[in-house]
Design an enzyme around this catalytic site. Structure first.
Site, short mmCIF file in Angstrom:
data_model
loop_
_atom_site.label_atom_id
_atom_site.label_comp_id
_atom_site.label_asym_id
_atom_site.label_seq_id
_atom_site.Cartn_x
_atom_site.Cartn_y
_atom_site.Cartn_z
N CYS A 1 -2.55 8.73 3.01
CA CYS A 1 -2.30 8.16 1.67
C CYS A 1 -3.42 8.58 0.75
CB CYS A 1 -2.31 6.64 1.71
SG CYS A 1 -1.14 5.97 2.81
N GLU B 1 0.89 -1.17 0.00
CA GLU B 1 0.00 0.00 0.00
C GLU B 1 0.92 1.21 0.00
OE1 GLU B 1 -1.90 3.04 1.02
OE2 GLU B 1 -2.43 2.08 2.94
C1 UN1 Z 1 -3.41 5.69 5.09
O1 UN1 Z 1 -3.34 6.90 4.94
O2 UN1 Z 1 -2.40 4.96 5.05
O3 UN1 Z 1 -9.24 6.05 3.95
C2 UN1 Z 1 -4.66 4.98 5.45
C3 UN1 Z 1 -8.63 6.65 4.83
C4 UN1 Z 1 -8.30 5.92 6.11
C5 UN1 Z 1 -7.07 5.11 5.96
C6 UN1 Z 1 -5.88 5.84 5.42
N1 UN1 Z 1 -9.40 5.07 6.45
O4 UN1 Z 1 -8.30 7.82 4.73
#
Ligand code: UN1
Length: 508
Positions: free
Chosen positions: A296, A262
């Protein structure tokens, strides 16, 4: 300032004590824990060595051999108990996330809620690790799929979701019958110690789980390498930059280990002529400025139709100008600090590049809270003439590049013309546009949304993305299959031995 620091430090120690982390684990050592809230050091932690890592992985492998034979619903009971511990500790753990990652209160708590949610999901899953029964071409035969545990699961996580991402992986890995070894980010060691202590509480109540079912490896990249290169680690689930993934992926592939990657995101939104603009505004504000742009899934690019551009973008600029940036522990600010100086410098570097490419910047400046080593920044909105670098790259900071579009086909193409493929969204009330965005010729991302932002996914769906995001899926839906191995079983209950495909092979 020193009184602020000692307040945070004292509060951190009090929280850790309540969460069951002994002070000997964070009062001396060669790793420093900082809070981005004040920029001060709040603890020192002993690092593991490569030898420790090998021993920890060996022990986890022994634990796996025992755990894999425990019935899955019983394994689910451990996660049910862990969910109870998390519910009881939610305020403390959420606050610790705010201290260590700089998240505002509701986002710190929201992250712990995400852990609780995945525990609930995994408990149900522990009774639903289904395989198919498949029609066979041979009489008196039955064909089926069985799902088995994989082995030691290595988890490498990033600072920005210091607890939830580990929980997604661990809750699933454990109900699937694996053991877990976790290498948290060096920037979020205290929350890792806290999670480990909370799981230890659940394990104690559970009673008869094998020792070393879940462990933490504390240290720098050498610890990550120990997981990646150890033949006893069957799967590594790694969250971080695309650069990290480019190192980890091939090394795992070389020894045919599994990976769930990821990696980076460069998530975009499209605002169409028919969009509900009030709704789009709120969604974009949270998606682009929330968590100080350090998800992310943060929205980093925005395409606005030319017919509404001059109406919509000034409203967005106003939101950027008025958003409150401040200490997440003592104020109700919506935007907290960046994780460190390096991150602030990277943000400034990208803004400089954007300006050189004709970008028109609103915000982006450092916000002075009188804390020399803390890096608060006003989120930046940058109107760009074209999708040139740095728009095409991920800068892990609150920068939203805004571009005008006129043609829907063209905007779909531009939307997909970046390396990453994590999350995406379209704001439209036009059914054709919405459906085309979700179709095979639409968004090429792992997550594609209509009339909501790019971030804040629920745990029930599979989470992850395509292309340079790495292709892995974690969390809900059938992501559990990535944590198990599939066996196809054919059983002959007839008195003959017919061969498939009509082959005959009759011996005397
Ligand atoms: C991340 O930033 O690694 O969808 C995960 C989202 C959160 C998870 C982010 N539930 O923004």
């Amino acid at each position: 300032m020193s009184s602020v620091t000692s307040d945070v430090k004292t509060e951190t120690a009090e929280i850790l004590t309540r969460l069951g982390v002994h002070s000997s684990l964070y009062s001396s050592g060669n790793l420093n824990a900082y809070t981005p809230v004040t920029g001060e050091k709040i603890a020192t932690i002993p690092a593991h060595t490569a030898d420790h890592a090998a021993q920890i992985i060996d022990a986890a492998h022994i634990a796996f051999k025992e755990w894999r034979m425990v019935p899955a619903p019983r394994r689910g009971e451990l996660i049910r108990l862990f969910g109870e511990e998390l519910r009881a500790a939610k305020d403390d753990l959420g606050r610790l996330v705010s201290i260590e990652a700089g998240k505002i209160t509701s986002e710190g708590l929201g992250e712990v809620q995400e852990m609780i949610d995945i525990c609930d999901f995994a408990v149900g899953l522990s009774r639903q690790l289904y395989g198919l029964t498949i029609a066979t071409e041979r009489a008196g035969h039955r064909m089926m799929e069985t799902w088995h545990p994989l082995g030691v699961v290595g988890v490498i996580s990033a600072f920005n979701f210091p607890v939830a991402v580990w929980a997604w992986n661990t809750a699933l890995a454990l109900v699937c019958g694996n053991s877990v070894v976790w290498k948290p980010s060096e920037k979020s060691l205290l929350t890792a110690l806290a999670c480990d202590a909370l799981l230890a509480r659940a394990l104690k109540r559970f009673g008869d789980a094998p020792k070393n079912l879940s462990s933490v490896l504390l240290g720098d990249r050498v610890m990550g390498e120990a997981l990646v290169d150890n033949a006893k680690v069957a799967l590594v689930s790694a969250t971080g930059s695309t650069r990290m993934g480019r190192e980890v992926g091939p090394r795992l592939a070389k020894r045919f280990a599994r990976s769930i990657l990821e990696l980076g995101g460069n998530n975009a939104g499209i605002v169409c002529p028919s969009a509900d603009q009030d709704m789009a505004l709120r969604a974009i504000a949270f998606g682009a400025m929330g968590t100080a742009g350090q998800r992310c899934t943060t929205m980093r690019r925005l395409f606005v139709h030319e017919s509404i551009y001059d109406q919509f973008v000034p409203r967005l600029q106003k939101a950027y100008q008025s958003v409150s940036v401040g200490n997440p522990l003592t104020s109700s600010a919506l935007v907290g600090p960046l994780i460190d100086k390096q991150s602030f410098d990277a943000m400034q570097e990208s803004l400089k590049k954007a300006e050189a490419q004709g970008g028109k910047i609103t915000g982006g400046n450092r916000v002075d809270l009188g804390l020399e080593n803390a890096y608060y920044a006003k989120p930046a909105l940058v109107e760009m003439p074209k999708q040139t670098s740095p728009v095409t790259e991920e800068t892990f900071a609150p920068i939203l590049y805004v571009m005008k579009y006129s043609d829907f086909d063209d905007v779909l193409e531009k939307h997909n013309a970046v390396g990453a493929g994590l999350s995406s969204s379209i704001f439209t009330l036009n059914l054709q546009e919405a459906e085309r965005f979700l179709s095979a010729e639409g968004s090429d991302c792992g997550i594609a949304n209509v009339n909501i932002g790019t971030s804040g996914a629920e745990i029930g769906g599979a989470f992850g993305g395509e292309k340079e995001t790495g292709g892995g899926r974690e969390s809900g839906s059938d992501a559990w299959k990535g944590y198990m191995r599939r066996a196809t079983n054919t059983i002959n209950y007839s008195k003959a031995l017919p061969l498939a495909q009509g082959v005959s092979f009759d011996i005397e």
